[in-house]
Design a protein around this motif. Structure first.
Motif, PDB file in Angstrom:
ATOM      1  N   THR A  65       0.874  -1.161   0.000  1.00  0.00           N
ATOM      2  CA  THR A  65       0.000   0.000   0.000  1.00  0.00           C
ATOM      3  C   THR A  65       0.915   1.215   0.000  1.00  0.00           C
ATOM      4  OG1 THR A  65      -1.663  -1.201   1.268  1.00  0.00           O
ATOM      5  CG2 THR A  65      -1.882   1.179   1.185  1.00  0.00           C
ATOM      6  N   THR A  95      -5.034  -1.814  -1.958  1.00  0.00           N
ATOM      7  CA  THR A  95      -5.790  -0.729  -1.339  1.00  0.00           C
ATOM      8  C   THR A  95      -5.525  -0.760   0.168  1.00  0.00           C
ATOM      9  OG1 THR A  95      -7.750  -2.055  -0.888  1.00  0.00           O
ATOM     10  CG2 THR A  95      -7.615  -1.003  -3.073  1.00  0.00           C
ATOM     11  N   SER A  96      -6.013   0.226   0.874  1.00  0.00           N
ATOM     12  CA  SER A  96      -5.838   0.252   2.330  1.00  0.00           C
ATOM     13  C   SER A  96      -6.563  -0.913   3.001  1.00  0.00           C
ATOM     14  CB  SER A  96      -6.313   1.581   2.908  1.00  0.00           C
ATOM     15  OG  SER A  96      -7.672   1.788   2.582  1.00  0.00           O
ATOM     16  N   SER A 101      -5.256  -3.579  -6.173  1.00  0.00           N
ATOM     17  CA  SER A 101      -5.575  -2.283  -6.770  1.00  0.00           C
ATOM     18  C   SER A 101      -4.933  -2.196  -8.141  1.00  0.00           C
ATOM     19  CB  SER A 101      -5.060  -1.144  -5.894  1.00  0.00           C
ATOM     20  OG  SER A 101      -5.264   0.085  -6.546  1.00  0.00           O
ATOM     21  N   GLN A 104      -4.569   2.383  -8.835  1.00  0.00           N
ATOM     22  CA  GLN A 104      -3.978   3.372  -7.940  1.00  0.00           C
ATOM     23  C   GLN A 104      -2.838   4.159  -8.582  1.00  0.00           C
ATOM     24  OE1 GLN A 104      -1.308   2.344  -4.569  1.00  0.00           O
ATOM     25  NE2 GLN A 104      -1.950   0.250  -4.974  1.00  0.00           N
TER      26      GLN A 104
END
Length: 111
Positions: A65, A95-96, A101, A104
């Motif tokens: 991340t 992703t968090s 992802s 991003q």
């Protein structure tokens, strides 16, 4: 089937080519899970002209991340690797919530 060998040195690239691999994933710091190789290693690997080079793009060890600053570094590293002659890049992000992802990085979204 495409055979890709993870390589951390010019010698391992030569060995991969001799063994019939299709391409290498060039990286450094395998003991850290793999990080982006140095500019010098990228340039020398491409200059061998033995096998397609795909460069790992990961600015640091640890989780996947990334902060906004790290994303900017990743985008610059991708541009450099492609300009240096790498045939592709290997990058991943979460992703968090620790889900994959694919959006991003604006570098990819703008292509």
């Amino acid at each position: 089937m495409v055979v890709e060998i993870c390589s951390t040195s010019l010698k391992s690239i030569k060995n991969a080519a001799l063994a019939g691999a299709d391409r290498v994933e060039l990286c450094s710091g395998l003991e850290l899970g793999g990080i982006t190789p140095s500019v010098g290693l990228i340039e020398e690997a491409v200059n061998l002209k033995l096998i397609d080079i795909h460069c790992l793009i990961r600015p640091r060890a640890g989780h996947f991340t990334y902060s906004e600053n790290e994303k900017q570094i990743i985008e610059k590293d991708i541009r450099f690797a492609l300009e240096a002659g790498c045939r592709g890049g290997v990058v991943g992000g979460l992703t968090s919530n620790f889900k994959l992802s694919v959006s991003q990085f604006s570098f990819f979204a703008n292509r």
